[in-house]
Design a protein around this motif. Structure first.
Motif, mmCIF file in Angstrom:
data_model
loop_
_atom_site.group_PDB
_atom_site.id
_atom_site.type_symbol
_atom_site.label_atom_id
_atom_site.label_comp_id
_atom_site.label_asym_id
_atom_site.label_seq_id
_atom_site.Cartn_x
_atom_site.Cartn_y
_atom_site.Cartn_z
ATOM 1 N N GLN A 60 -7.598 3.541 1.004
ATOM 2 C CA GLN A 60 -7.553 2.514 0.027
ATOM 3 C C GLN A 60 -6.811 3.067 -1.245
ATOM 4 O O GLN A 60 -6.085 2.375 -1.875
ATOM 5 C CB GLN A 60 -8.833 1.972 -0.413
ATOM 6 C CG GLN A 60 -9.400 1.086 0.914
ATOM 7 C CD GLN A 60 -10.783 0.455 0.554
ATOM 8 O OE1 GLN A 60 -11.230 -0.221 1.226
ATOM 9 N NE2 GLN A 60 -11.226 1.091 -0.479
ATOM 10 N N GLN A 61 -6.958 4.230 -1.442
ATOM 11 C CA GLN A 61 -6.613 5.034 -2.871
ATOM 12 C C GLN A 61 -5.067 5.198 -2.770
ATOM 13 O O GLN A 61 -4.258 4.931 -3.631
ATOM 14 C CB GLN A 61 -7.263 6.055 -3.288
ATOM 15 C CG GLN A 61 -8.767 6.003 -3.676
ATOM 16 C CD GLN A 61 -9.633 7.210 -3.989
ATOM 17 O OE1 GLN A 61 -9.034 8.351 -3.663
ATOM 18 N NE2 GLN A 61 -10.680 7.186 -4.287
ATOM 19 N N GLN A 62 -4.695 5.669 -1.530
ATOM 20 C CA GLN A 62 -3.357 5.834 -1.194
ATOM 21 C C GLN A 62 -2.301 4.696 -1.275
ATOM 22 O O GLN A 62 -1.365 4.795 -1.824
ATOM 23 C CB GLN A 62 -3.258 6.575 0.132
ATOM 24 C CG GLN A 62 -3.703 8.120 0.167
ATOM 25 C CD GLN A 62 -3.727 8.814 1.397
ATOM 26 O OE1 GLN A 62 -3.104 8.187 2.381
ATOM 27 N NE2 GLN A 62 -4.395 9.852 1.477
ATOM 28 N N THR A 63 -3.096 3.469 -0.525
ATOM 29 C CA THR A 63 -2.096 2.437 -0.491
ATOM 30 C C THR A 63 -2.470 1.089 -1.554
ATOM 31 O O THR A 63 -1.438 0.530 -2.016
ATOM 32 C CB THR A 63 -2.479 1.673 0.954
ATOM 33 O OG1 THR A 63 -3.847 1.223 0.817
ATOM 34 C CG2 THR A 63 -2.264 2.800 2.038
ATOM 35 N N GLY A 64 -3.392 1.330 -2.331
ATOM 36 C CA GLY A 64 -3.844 0.488 -3.414
ATOM 37 C C GLY A 64 -3.853 -0.891 -2.824
ATOM 38 O O GLY A 64 -4.201 -1.709 -3.734
ATOM 39 N N GLN A 65 -4.433 -1.025 -1.645
ATOM 40 C CA GLN A 65 -4.959 -2.380 -1.000
ATOM 41 C C GLN A 65 -6.408 -2.075 -0.185
ATOM 42 O O GLN A 65 -6.703 -1.120 0.179
ATOM 43 C CB GLN A 65 -3.909 -2.421 0.258
ATOM 44 C CG GLN A 65 -2.663 -2.801 -0.295
ATOM 45 C CD GLN A 65 -2.524 -4.200 -1.434
ATOM 46 O OE1 GLN A 65 -3.155 -4.921 -1.035
ATOM 47 N NE2 GLN A 65 -1.561 -4.091 -2.161
ATOM 48 N N PRO A 66 -7.191 -2.956 -0.167
ATOM 49 C CA PRO A 66 -8.434 -2.914 0.218
ATOM 50 C C PRO A 66 -8.403 -2.912 1.813
ATOM 51 O O PRO A 66 -7.400 -3.459 2.244
ATOM 52 C CB PRO A 66 -9.091 -4.309 -0.098
ATOM 53 C CG PRO A 66 -8.042 -5.108 -0.477
ATOM 54 C CD PRO A 66 -6.873 -4.370 -1.030
ATOM 55 N N LEU A 67 -8.969 -2.265 2.286
ATOM 56 C CA LEU A 67 -9.011 -1.967 3.984
ATOM 57 C C LEU A 67 -10.421 -2.544 4.473
ATOM 58 O O LEU A 67 -11.433 -1.950 4.169
ATOM 59 C CB LEU A 67 -8.832 -0.543 4.247
ATOM 60 C CG LEU A 67 -8.704 -0.013 5.689
ATOM 61 C CD1 LEU A 67 -7.237 -0.751 6.168
ATOM 62 C CD2 LEU A 67 -8.491 1.346 5.863
ATOM 63 N N SER A 68 -10.187 -3.413 5.348
ATOM 64 C CA SER A 68 -11.534 -3.918 6.138
ATOM 65 C C SER A 68 -11.625 -2.907 7.397
ATOM 66 O O SER A 68 -10.822 -2.398 7.814
ATOM 67 C CB SER A 68 -11.150 -5.219 6.668
ATOM 68 O OG SER A 68 -10.244 -5.324 7.424
ATOM 69 N N MET A 69 -12.747 -3.103 7.863
ATOM 70 C CA MET A 69 -13.312 -2.464 9.173
ATOM 71 C C MET A 69 -12.202 -2.799 10.366
ATOM 72 O O MET A 69 -11.762 -1.941 10.982
ATOM 73 C CB MET A 69 -14.871 -2.384 9.683
ATOM 74 C CG MET A 69 -15.160 -1.766 11.046
ATOM 75 S SD MET A 69 -14.820 0.076 10.383
ATOM 76 C CE MET A 69 -15.210 0.714 11.928
#
Length: 645
Positions: free
Chosen positions: A61-70
């Motif tokens: 998430q820090q690398q892409t700047g987007q939230p990541l769901s399971m």
């Protein structure tokens, strides 16, 4: 009775939940007592897996700047990657246990002291930070120090496995020779004006067959009919009421923008000593060197010495002489707190004096837009409540300031300014929208909001021949011209190959009277074909490298040039709807003595060594898992996955 009934139901549900978790084999994620698998006697606990999985998701998430769901993490294989890492580590730990590899307390202590996560404001180990980090990770000091000891032991084993791996010299030499090989080539492009006759128009049956055979070129894309409501600050701005006091306050806040003294564009070059500064100024005055060249000689760039816009007061002692200049020039040396300095004045900027009356229209527009953004933000919750309450987009438009609209959207629709299609947020949502999605308020990047509803999906369909006949005809002409050019290129390739091939010396014969006759020049000999008068000339490209490029031609030409086998060979390159003849003139061996060769040699040696090390480690880890006895508790893994949000 009502309270007692509820209590009974609650306890019943809790009991069922406990039984369900017990069926999955999960007793506790915090205590680490459950296991998602093991290698021999070394377990991988559910707590380890949970912690590692969450860390990997946070890192992503820090690398892409987007939230990541399971669900997204599972789609990209993140849980499987984490499991692979943990079971590999467990296999190495099992091996260290069997072999008896361990590290002492001093090594564990040193590793903890050097960990960046435990450093305080002074850059040294901080006991409080150490305890806080472990508390967040739900680990005791004993557990963490034991984990450090295991990690260091594994590293000892890993270094022993991959240490000393050296890239084979023949492989390095072969790779470097391949990379640094250079080739001399020549190319020429065939165009439609080189064809012997213009392209004749086909009959209708041919066009219709072309239309059917190339249906993808004449198929309308999927159309999504979308209804939407939206509101932007620009729409709401005319309704915003602003009094003069608010505008005066906005004017005062921008006083530095509307009221500016006379300024100069200035550069500053600090010299090592007064004598060197005087000598440099003398050379500039004599025209021997420019200020810019002097900056370069000092090993600086113009950006390094640029002060930008400067007022007289901001320049201190240099202000007076600089502002006395009526045109660009150099002054100095002037003693500053940095040392003797030369100042270059590049431009004169007149003072800025914009009155409130002159700025009022701009201020009113900006202030209205700012106020509109805040109003939309305040009202967004009301819009969302209406949608959640079951209101349709049409009803929301009737009851609020939001405007209703419809659009026929496709993936290749133009991003028109002033339209909702011009917003990236809408385009992203329109592409992913389904007819089961419920309209929700979504933010626009200018502070506006919108909500959408997918009304209908019109599937892709072939456009009727009558509607696209002219497009079909033009496409057929391009295709036919390309086909004929390829045929012409093949003919010329054969001619060029024959012309480039070495010709054997003709056998001489002695005729009557001892006259030497040459059969090659007898009247019956076939003439050599002449190239067409309109043929393009060869463009020669010497010393082409594998990573090079040739101006004016597609990249496929370079790739094809290094696939050819022998000088004199001619190939036809069909790339990007262009037909190009490519000739290989020479293959030049790699120069292994230059600086580039040394750098490439080191990079190749390092890359091959790393690749071999990784392969050896991978083989060892797999063998360690097999010999140790890998066991995986998929039910426990599934249970942990359900806990991650």
């Amino acid at each position: 009775m009502r309270t007692h009934g509820k209590s009974t139901i609650v306890w019943l549900l809790l009991g069922l939940m406990v039984l369900g978790l017990g069926g999955f084999g999960v007793t506790s994620f915090s205590g680490g007592s459950s296991s998602v698998g093991s290698v021999g006697e070394t377990p991988v606990t559910a707590d380890q897996y949970l912690r590692a999985l969450r860390n990997q998701m946070q890192s992503y998430q820090q690398q892409t700047g987007q939230p990541l769901s399971m669900a997204q993490a599972q789609a990209i294989g993140l849980p499987q990657a984490v499991q692979s890492q943990l079971f590999t580590a467990a296999a190495l730990e099992e091996q260290t246990r069997k072999i008896g590899i361990s590290v002492g307390d001093e090594k564990v202590r040193q590793s903890i002291l050097e960990a960046p996560a435990f450093r305080g404001p002074n850059g040294r180990f901080d006991r409080t930070a150490y305890g806080e980090v472990l508390r967040r990770e739900r680990m005791t000091e004993a557990e963490f120090e034991s984990a450090i000891r295991v990690d260091e032991s594994r590293m000892l084993l890993q270094r022993a496995i991959v240490g000393g791996v050296v890239a084979p010299q023949p492989l390095v030499d072969t790779t470097v020779h391949w990379l640094l090989e250079r080739r001399d080539i020549a190319w020429r492009e065939l165009t439609a004006d080189q064809l012997q006759a213009p392209i004749a128009d086909p009959d209708e049956e041919t066009l219709k067959a072309w239309h059917s055979a190339n249906a993808d070129r004449f198929t309308a894309p999927e159309i999504r009919k979308i209804s939407y409501v939206w509101l932007t600050p620009e729409m709401l701005a005319p309704e915003v009421q602003l009094d003069e006091a608010a505008l005066r306050a906005a004017y005062d806040a921008k006083a530095a923008e509307y009221q500016q003294p006379e300024r100069r564009m200035v550069s500053r070059l600090v010299m090592p000593s007064q004598d060197e500064a005087l000598a440099a100024k003398a050379r500039i005055d004599a025209g021997e060197i420019s200020f810019e060249d002097l900056v370069t000689q000092r090993g600086l760039t113009l950006e390094d010495v640029d002060l930008g816009e400067a007022s007289k007061d901001s320049l201190g002692d240099a202000g007076e002489p600089i502002f006395e200049l009526e045109q660009p020039g150099v002054v100095g040396p002037i003693q500053t707190n940095l040392g003797p300095t030369l100042f270059a004045m590049h431009a004169i900027l007149d003072p800025v004096d914009v009155s409130f009356e002159d700025a009022e229209e701009e201020l009113r527009s900006d202030a209205a837009m700012d106020r509109a953004v805040r109003m939309i933000e305040d009202r967004s919750h009301d819009y969302e409540d209406l949608l959640v309450g079951g209101a349709t987009l049409e009803e929301v438009a009737d009851q609020t300031e939001l405007e209703l609209g419809q659009i026929e959207w496709s993936a290749d629709s133009a991003s028109e300014g002033g339209s909702i299609a011009g917003y990236q947020a809408f385009r992203d949502l329109a592409n992913a929208l389904t007819q089961t999605d419920f309209p929700t308020i979504t933010q626009l990047d200018d502070g506006g909001v919108f909500a959408v509803r997918l009304d209908e999906i019109v599937p892709p369909m072939l456009k009727p021949f009558e509607d696209v006949r002219e497009d079909v005809l033009e496409d057929w002409r391009r295709g036919e011209a390309h086909r004929q050019l390829l045929a012409l290129a093949e003919e010329e390739r054969l001619q060029d190959t024959a012309a480039a091939a070495p010709q054997p010396e003709p056998a001489a014969s002695t005729g009557a009277g001892g006259v030497v006759e040459n059969p090659a020049v007898t009247p019956d000999a076939a003439p050599v074909a002449e190239p067409a008068a309109s043929a393009s000339a060869w463009v020669e490209v010497p010393e082409l490298t594998r990573d090079g490029w040739v101006e004016g031609v597609p990249p496929d030409v370079v790739a094809r040039a290094f696939e050819m086998d022998a000088p004199g060979e001619v190939e036809v390159v069909d790339a990007q709807d262009r037909v190009i003849l490519l000739r290989l003139d020479a293959i030049n061996e790699a120069d292994l003595e230059g600086e580039d060769a040394q750098r490439v040699d080191e990079a190749v040696r390092s890359r091959i060594g790393e690749s071999l090390s990784m392969d050896i480690f991978d083989y060892y880890a797999r063998a360690a898992q097999r010999s140790g006895g890998l066991e995986i508790n998929q039910s426990a893994i599934n249970a942990v996955n359900t806990q991650v949000q």
